[in-house]
Write a protein that holds these residues in place. Structure first.
Motif, PDB file in Angstrom:
ATOM      1  N   ASP A  55       5.072  -6.167  -5.968  1.00 27.31           N
ATOM      2  CA  ASP A  55       3.933  -5.244  -5.990  1.00 27.31           C
ATOM      3  C   ASP A  55       3.931  -4.483  -4.658  1.00 27.31           C
ATOM      4  OD1 ASP A  55       1.485  -3.960  -5.847  1.00 27.31           O
ATOM      5  OD2 ASP A  55       0.307  -5.723  -6.432  1.00 27.31           O
ATOM      6  N   THR A  56       4.389  -3.243  -4.704  1.00 24.85           N
ATOM      7  CA  THR A  56       4.526  -2.484  -3.461  1.00 24.85           C
ATOM      8  C   THR A  56       3.182  -2.014  -2.898  1.00 24.85           C
ATOM      9  OG1 THR A  56       5.014  -0.508  -4.754  1.00 24.85           O
ATOM     10  CG2 THR A  56       6.905  -1.755  -3.892  1.00 24.85           C
ATOM     11  N   ASN A  57       2.124  -2.115  -3.695  1.00 25.04           N
ATOM     12  CA  ASN A  57       0.793  -1.850  -3.139  1.00 25.04           C
ATOM     13  C   ASN A  57       0.389  -2.993  -2.211  1.00 25.04           C
ATOM     14  OD1 ASN A  57       0.260   0.638  -4.427  1.00 25.04           O
ATOM     15  ND2 ASN A  57      -0.117  -0.472  -6.341  1.00 25.04           N
ATOM     16  N   LYS A  58       0.733  -4.189  -2.617  1.00 23.07           N
ATOM     17  CA  LYS A  58       0.422  -5.358  -1.793  1.00 23.07           C
ATOM     18  C   LYS A  58       1.439  -5.524  -0.662  1.00 23.07           C
ATOM     19  CE  LYS A  58      -0.614 -10.276  -2.176  1.00 23.07           C
ATOM     20  NZ  LYS A  58      -0.738 -11.420  -3.082  1.00 23.07           N
ATOM     21  N   TRP A  59       2.681  -5.132  -0.927  1.00 24.18           N
ATOM     22  CA  TRP A  59       3.768  -5.312   0.039  1.00 24.18           C
ATOM     23  C   TRP A  59       4.420  -3.950   0.307  1.00 24.18           C
ATOM     24  CZ3 TRP A  59       3.288  -9.961   2.009  1.00 24.18           C
ATOM     25  CH2 TRP A  59       2.777 -10.982   1.221  1.00 24.18           C
ATOM     26  N   PRO A  60       3.750  -3.065   1.039  1.00 22.39           N
ATOM     27  CA  PRO A  60       4.246  -1.694   1.238  1.00 22.39           C
ATOM     28  C   PRO A  60       5.578  -1.607   1.969  1.00 22.39           C
ATOM     29  CG  PRO A  60       2.321  -2.148   2.626  1.00 22.39           C
ATOM     30  CD  PRO A  60       2.446  -3.295   1.685  1.00 22.39           C
ATOM     31  N   LYS A  61       5.969  -2.672   2.627  1.00 18.30           N
ATOM     32  CA  LYS A  61       7.276  -2.661   3.310  1.00 18.30           C
ATOM     33  C   LYS A  61       8.402  -2.358   2.320  1.00 18.30           C
ATOM     34  CE  LYS A  61      10.186  -5.775   6.097  1.00 18.30           C
ATOM     35  NZ  LYS A  61      10.174  -7.052   6.836  1.00 18.30           N
ATOM     36  N   ARG A  62       8.215  -2.761   1.069  1.00 18.56           N
ATOM     37  CA  ARG A  62       9.265  -2.546   0.069  1.00 18.56           C
ATOM     38  C   ARG A  62       9.020  -1.284  -0.764  1.00 18.56           C
ATOM     39  NH1 ARG A  62      12.081  -3.467  -4.528  1.00 18.56           N
ATOM     40  NH2 ARG A  62      14.236  -3.994  -4.084  1.00 18.56           N
ATOM     41  N   ALA A  63       8.052  -0.486  -0.373  1.00 13.66           N
ATOM     42  CA  ALA A  63       7.750   0.743  -1.109  1.00 13.66           C
ATOM     43  C   ALA A  63       8.744   1.848  -0.748  1.00 13.66           C
ATOM     44  CB  ALA A  63       6.328   1.194  -0.792  1.00 13.66           C
TER      45      ALA A  63
END
Ligand code: SF4
Length: 108
Positions: A55-63
Motif C-alpha cells: 500500500d503505497t499510501n501507507k508506505w510512500p517510499k515505494r510509491a
C-alpha cells in the motif's frame, strides 16, 4: 565409587552434550525459516512477499516509478540463496522473498 555410578555420570555427560548440540541446531533452522508477513517486525516495516501488493499510501517510499523498482532482491540487506528467497539481516538472516519489500529497503 561403583562402576554403575561411573556409567551413570558418563551417560549424563553424553546426554548433556547432546542437549547442547541440539540446542545449537535450532538457530540454523530458524535462520532458514521464511519470514511471515504477520509477525511483528514484518508488520512494523510493511514487509510483504509480493512487493506489488504494498500500500503505497501507507508506505510512500515505494510509491512512483523509482519506488516500484525497490525489491528485496536488489536491497543491500538481501543475501540471495538462488531460489527466489534470500536472507535478510533485518530479520536475523531469515528468508524473505526476492520479490518482496519492506520499508527498510536500502539500495545495493
Ligand atoms: S531490508 Fe531489504 S531485503 Fe530485508 S525485507 Fe526489507 S527490502 Fe527486503
Amino acid at each position: 565409587m561403583k562402576n554403575s555410578d561411573t556409567i551413570s555420570r558418563r551417560t549424563l555427560l553424553t546426554a548433556a552434550g547432546a542437549i547442547i548440540a541440539t540446542s545449537a541446531f535450532p538457530r540454523s533452522t530458524v535462520a532458514a525459516d521464511k519470514v511471515s508477513e504477520d509477525e511483528a517486525t514484518a508488520v512494523a516495516l510493511g514487509y510483504l512477499h509480493d512487493a506489488t501488493q504494498v500500500d503505497t499510501n501507507k508506505w510512500p517510499k515505494r510509491a512512483g516509478a523509482e519506488g516500484a523498482k525497490q525489491l528485496c532482491n536488489n536491497c543491500a540487506l538481501y543475501v540471495d540463496q538462488g531460489d527466489g528467497w534470500g536472507g535478510c539481516s533485518i530479520f536475523q538472516n531469515r528468508l524473505v522473498a526476492g520479490e518482496g519489500w519492506c520499508n527498510a529497503w536500502v539500495a545495493a
